[in-house]
Design a protein around this motif. Structure first.
Motif, PDB file in Angstrom:
ATOM      1  N   ALA A  32       9.783  58.142  19.863  1.00 18.07           N
ATOM      2  CA  ALA A  32      10.448  59.349  20.368  1.00 18.07           C
ATOM      3  C   ALA A  32       9.554  60.575  20.187  1.00 18.07           C
ATOM      4  N   ALA A  33       8.924  60.699  19.032  1.00 10.74           N
ATOM      5  CA  ALA A  33       8.037  61.843  18.792  1.00 10.74           C
ATOM      6  C   ALA A  33       6.852  61.823  19.752  1.00 10.74           C
ATOM      7  N   THR A  34       6.343  60.634  20.043  1.00 16.45           N
ATOM      8  CA  THR A  34       5.229  60.505  20.977  1.00 16.45           C
ATOM      9  C   THR A  34       5.636  60.948  22.380  1.00 16.45           C
ATOM     10  N   ARG A  35       6.827  60.565  22.800  1.00 15.13           N
ATOM     11  CA  ARG A  35       7.315  61.000  24.114  1.00 15.13           C
ATOM     12  C   ARG A  35       7.509  62.512  24.146  1.00 15.13           C
ATOM     13  N   LEU A  36       7.977  63.086  23.041  1.00 20.19           N
ATOM     14  CA  LEU A  36       8.143  64.540  22.968  1.00 20.19           C
ATOM     15  C   LEU A  36       6.795  65.252  23.071  1.00 20.19           C
ATOM     16  N   VAL A  37       5.792  64.714  22.388  1.00 21.88           N
ATOM     17  CA  VAL A  37       4.457  65.308  22.455  1.00 21.88           C
ATOM     18  C   VAL A  37       3.940  65.260  23.889  1.00 21.88           C
ATOM     19  N   ALA A  38       4.136  64.119  24.560  1.00 25.25           N
ATOM     20  CA  ALA A  38       3.691  64.001  25.955  1.00 25.25           C
ATOM     21  C   ALA A  38       4.406  65.024  26.829  1.00 25.25           C
ATOM     22  N   TRP A  39       5.703  65.195  26.615  1.00 31.30           N
ATOM     23  CA  TRP A  39       6.442  66.180  27.404  1.00 31.30           C
ATOM     24  C   TRP A  39       5.911  67.589  27.131  1.00 31.30           C
ATOM     25  N   CYS A  40       5.665  67.892  25.872  1.00 28.38           N
ATOM     26  CA  CYS A  40       5.119  69.216  25.533  1.00 28.38           C
ATOM     27  C   CYS A  40       3.745  69.407  26.171  1.00 28.38           C
ATOM     28  N   ASP A  41       2.922  68.362  26.159  1.00 28.25           N
ATOM     29  CA  ASP A  41       1.620  68.439  26.835  1.00 28.25           C
ATOM     30  C   ASP A  41       1.797  68.719  28.323  1.00 28.25           C
ATOM     31  N   SER A  42       2.791  68.073  28.938  1.00 26.70           N
ATOM     32  CA  SER A  42       3.029  68.305  30.369  1.00 26.70           C
ATOM     33  C   SER A  42       3.472  69.741  30.619  1.00 26.70           C
ATOM     34  N   GLN A  43       4.238  70.302  29.708  1.00 23.82           N
ATOM     35  CA  GLN A  43       4.669  71.700  29.852  1.00 23.82           C
ATOM     36  C   GLN A  43       3.479  72.640  29.735  1.00 23.82           C
ATOM     37  N   GLN A  44       2.544  72.340  28.843  1.00 23.84           N
ATOM     38  CA  GLN A  44       1.342  73.159  28.711  1.00 23.84           C
ATOM     39  C   GLN A  44       0.569  73.173  30.032  1.00 23.84           C
TER      40      GLN A  44
END
Length: 165
Positions: A32-44
């Motif tokens: 779950a944390a990994t998916r959140l990091v990926a989403w945050c990267d996509s937002q950046q």
């Protein structure tokens, strides 16, 4: 990603801490944390593209706003350039199916190829996304280097002709 999905991922990530003794809970939290990091990267990436559209220098704004160095901000801008060329990767990153490292490897590969070779590589972008989603960034990087060698071999005659000219 929907708001409800984000909340669920945060809840799953928060379910584990140092005292957790259930391996499955820890594994689920890491995923779950990994998916959140990926989403945050996509937002950046989205923010970098928006800043560029506004005429700002995204590297400067991102570095200042995120309290990071220029190298980190430059990495985000390079990822944004890749995502613009291959939107399927931006979508896969936002969904947590690939990591930022996959975009880094794709960007490096694209920089090593000429325009014709880039077009040939990206002609099958859907296949590249699938490969990336089923591999680590380093494995994907090795796959891309193999594709580069294949493209260079296919392009051997035109390369020779360019050298002669």
């Amino acid at each position: 990603m929907q708001r409800e999905q984000l909340i669920e991922l945060v809840d799953t990530a928060r379910a584990a801490d140092r005292s957790t003794v259930d391996r499955a809970v820890i594994v689920a939290a890491v995923a779950a944390a990994t998916r959140l990091v990926a989403w945050c990267d996509s937002q950046q990436i989205v923010y970098a593209q928006a800043l560029a559209d506004l005429g700002a220098v995204p590297e400067n704004v991102l570095a200042l706003a995120s309290r990071s160095d220029a190298r980190d901000a430059e990495r985000v801008v390079k990822r944004a350039d890749v995502a613009k060329k291959v939107p399927g990767f931006a979508d896969a990153l936002a969904a947590g199916r690939v990591a930022g490292g996959h975009l880094d490897h794709l960007g490096a590969s694209l920089r090593r190829l000429d325009n014709d070779q880039q077009a040939k590589l990206l002609a099958d972008a859907g296949r590249l996304v699938t490969i990336a989603a089923n591999s680590t960034p380093d494995e994907f990087g090795r796959t891309l280097r193999a594709e580069e060698r294949r493209l260079a071999a296919d392009d051997g005659m035109s390369r020779l002709e360019r050298q002669r000219q």
